[in-house]
Scaffold this motif. Structure first.
Motif, mmCIF file in Angstrom:
data_model
loop_
_atom_site.group_PDB
_atom_site.id
_atom_site.type_symbol
_atom_site.label_atom_id
_atom_site.label_comp_id
_atom_site.label_asym_id
_atom_site.label_seq_id
_atom_site.Cartn_x
_atom_site.Cartn_y
_atom_site.Cartn_z
ATOM 1 N N LEU A 1 0.829 -1.202 0.000
ATOM 2 C CA LEU A 1 0.000 0.000 0.000
ATOM 3 C C LEU A 1 0.866 1.256 0.000
ATOM 4 O O LEU A 1 1.971 1.260 0.549
ATOM 5 N N ARG A 2 0.349 2.318 -0.586
ATOM 6 C CA ARG A 2 1.012 3.611 -0.478
ATOM 7 C C ARG A 2 0.962 4.074 0.976
ATOM 8 O O ARG A 2 0.000 3.785 1.687
ATOM 9 N N PRO A 3 1.998 4.781 1.440
ATOM 10 C CA PRO A 3 2.006 5.221 2.847
ATOM 11 C C PRO A 3 0.759 6.003 3.245
ATOM 12 O O PRO A 3 0.225 5.805 4.338
ATOM 13 N N LEU A 4 0.289 6.893 2.366
ATOM 14 C CA LEU A 4 -0.882 7.698 2.711
ATOM 15 C C LEU A 4 -2.139 6.848 2.770
ATOM 16 O O LEU A 4 -3.006 7.050 3.635
ATOM 17 N N ASP A 5 -2.260 5.868 1.874
ATOM 18 C CA ASP A 5 -3.419 4.965 1.907
ATOM 19 C C ASP A 5 -3.408 4.118 3.176
ATOM 20 O O ASP A 5 -4.456 3.896 3.795
ATOM 21 N N ALA A 6 -2.212 3.649 3.551
ATOM 22 C CA ALA A 6 -2.100 2.857 4.778
ATOM 23 C C ALA A 6 -2.440 3.706 5.997
ATOM 24 O O ALA A 6 -3.108 3.233 6.933
ATOM 25 N N ALA A 7 -1.989 4.963 5.999
ATOM 26 C CA ALA A 7 -2.298 5.861 7.120
ATOM 27 C C ALA A 7 -3.800 6.113 7.206
ATOM 28 O O ALA A 7 -4.372 6.174 8.304
ATOM 29 N N ALA A 8 -4.449 6.265 6.048
ATOM 30 C CA ALA A 8 -5.892 6.480 6.036
ATOM 31 C C ALA A 8 -6.629 5.256 6.585
ATOM 32 O O ALA A 8 -7.569 5.388 7.392
ATOM 33 N N TRP A 9 -6.209 4.063 6.166
ATOM 34 C CA TRP A 9 -6.822 2.842 6.683
ATOM 35 C C TRP A 9 -6.625 2.730 8.197
ATOM 36 O O TRP A 9 -7.565 2.419 8.944
ATOM 37 N N LEU A 10 -5.412 2.993 8.667
ATOM 38 C CA LEU A 10 -5.101 2.896 10.085
ATOM 39 C C LEU A 10 -5.967 3.836 10.913
ATOM 40 O O LEU A 10 -6.575 3.424 11.907
ATOM 41 N N CYS A 11 -6.047 5.096 10.494
ATOM 42 C CA CYS A 11 -6.746 6.099 11.303
ATOM 43 C C CYS A 11 -8.260 5.948 11.221
ATOM 44 O O CYS A 11 -8.957 6.064 12.237
ATOM 45 N N VAL A 12 -8.789 5.699 10.026
ATOM 46 C CA VAL A 12 -10.241 5.565 9.873
ATOM 47 C C VAL A 12 -10.744 4.323 10.592
ATOM 48 O O VAL A 12 -11.757 4.370 11.314
ATOM 49 N N ALA A 13 -10.052 3.197 10.425
ATOM 50 C CA ALA A 13 -10.480 1.960 11.088
ATOM 51 C C ALA A 13 -10.356 2.076 12.599
ATOM 52 O O ALA A 13 -11.250 1.665 13.350
ATOM 53 N N SER A 14 -9.234 2.639 13.076
ATOM 54 C CA SER A 14 -9.066 2.816 14.525
ATOM 55 C C SER A 14 -10.095 3.787 15.078
ATOM 56 O O SER A 14 -10.637 3.582 16.172
ATOM 57 N N GLY A 15 -10.365 4.861 14.313
ATOM 58 C CA GLY A 15 -11.392 5.802 14.731
ATOM 59 C C GLY A 15 -12.763 5.149 14.821
ATOM 60 O O GLY A 15 -13.553 5.453 15.731
ATOM 61 N N GLY A 16 -13.059 4.229 13.901
ATOM 62 C CA GLY A 16 -14.332 3.506 13.950
ATOM 63 C C GLY A 16 -14.444 2.633 15.187
ATOM 64 O O GLY A 16 -15.503 2.571 15.827
ATOM 65 N N ILE A 17 -13.345 1.957 15.543
ATOM 66 C CA ILE A 17 -13.343 1.132 16.755
ATOM 67 C C ILE A 17 -13.570 1.991 17.994
ATOM 68 O O ILE A 17 -14.347 1.633 18.894
ATOM 69 N N LEU A 18 -12.898 3.137 18.047
ATOM 70 C CA LEU A 18 -13.081 4.045 19.182
ATOM 71 C C LEU A 18 -14.515 4.552 19.258
ATOM 72 O O LEU A 18 -15.086 4.659 20.351
ATOM 73 N N LEU A 19 -15.101 4.863 18.114
ATOM 74 C CA LEU A 19 -16.476 5.359 18.089
ATOM 75 C C LEU A 19 -17.449 4.322 18.629
ATOM 76 O O LEU A 19 -18.346 4.646 19.427
#
Length: 305
Positions: A187-205
């Motif tokens: 994955l591109r670094p920015l795509d991986a960062a987006a997956w990491l933050c969005v998915a983690s944010g969903g778990i927190l929500l």
């Protein structure tokens, strides 16, 4: 004359830019460690910091995440899981909890300093990569540094300090899993960062909605929150995603890792001058062994001219 100058500019500018990007990255990494330590001493909880780090950054990167969905669907689930859990909430929890027991100097040494040890272990054991003699000596130096920190911590500071060091080692292992998964995912670094933050944010929500966690951001002083937003979101969440990738492209992974060996040094100095934490003998011993070990493990050689 102009042609020679142009050639020199073309030759030196990428390396200079790569060095600057690497320096920006290690400064931010050290600042993040200091901010995590400061966060444990403030009214902000670990969940508050995690929401800022992943939730707010995830909202900013949501358009990138949506655009990257086709690539994410084609990525093996084990690599996506390694990215999510390696650098997501588990890593954040381990780092933050360790800060409650041990100083930021230990965090800088054990999280960023021992990271090459775990990465090499995974590469050699699971992916059958060859281990050079120089790298082996470097890893031995890192291991000696870790052992010195743990031994001296137990003997001179008690079990609470030692417990924090163990949390830092687990966090380093978690980050190594993230790195290996990121490399293999393609994955591109920015795509991986987006997956990491969005998915983690969903778990927190989800956790917040079901009452598993509570937020204290409203009760915390505004200056504490703004400082953490600056470090967690802008610096760590966004800037390093670009600066680290740019440094690797311009300098190569080995040279970038060598420069990254100075992260523990900055973390130690930051703990002393910004947080007033004394430098223990364990930190001095570990700093010497781990820094030299990371430099050797990164493949740095002294060349004769």
């Amino acid at each position: 004359m102009n042609t020679i100058a142009l050639k020199r500019l073309t030759y030196f500018s990428p390396n200079q830019g790569g060095i600057m990007a690497a320096l920006v990255t290690i400064i931010i990494w050290a600042s993040w460690l200091i901010s995590m330590r400061a966060g444990t001493q403030s009214q902000l909880s670990t969940i508050d910091l995690a929401v800022l780090r992943y939730g707010l950054t995830g909202l900013i990167l949501l358009p990138v995440f949506i655009k990257a969905l086709p690539s994410l669907r084609q990525t093996p689930k084990r690599y996506l899981s390694g990215i999510l859990f390696g650098a997501g909430i588990p890593f954040f929890y381990l780092s933050s909890t360790g800060m409650s027991y041990a100083p930021v100097a230990d965090a800088g040494l054990l999280i960023t300093g021992t990271f090459p040890l775990f990465v090499t272990f995974a590469a050699v054991v699971f992916y059958r990569e060859k281990l050079t003699t120089q790298r082996a000596w470097g890893l031995c130096a890192i291991f000696v540094g870790i052992s010195a920190i743990l031994f001296i911590s137990i003997m001179s500071t008690g079990p609470s300090h030692w417990k924090g060091d163990l949390f830092f080692l687990c966090a380093s292992l978690s980050w190594a899993i993230f790195t290996v998964s990121l490399k293999l995912s393609g994955l591109r670094p920015l795509d991986a960062a987006a997956w990491l933050c969005v998915a983690s944010g969903g778990i927190l929500l989800v956790g917040l909605l079901v009452g598993l966690w509570e937020l204290n951001i409203v009760q915390a002083p505004i200056e504490q929150t703004l400082y953490q937003v600056f470090v967690q979101v802008l610096c760590v969440g966004l800037i390093t995603g670009f600066s680290y990738g740019f440094a690797v492209r311009q300098l190569g992974a080995e040279n970038t890792s060598a420069i990254g060996a100075f992260t523990p040094v900055l973390a130690v100095l930051g703990g002393v001058y910004l947080l007033g934490e004394p430098i223990q003998m364990a930190a001095w011993v570990g700093l010497g062994f781990i820094t030299c070990g990371v430099l050797l493990a990164s493949g740095v050689r002294l060349r004769r001219h």
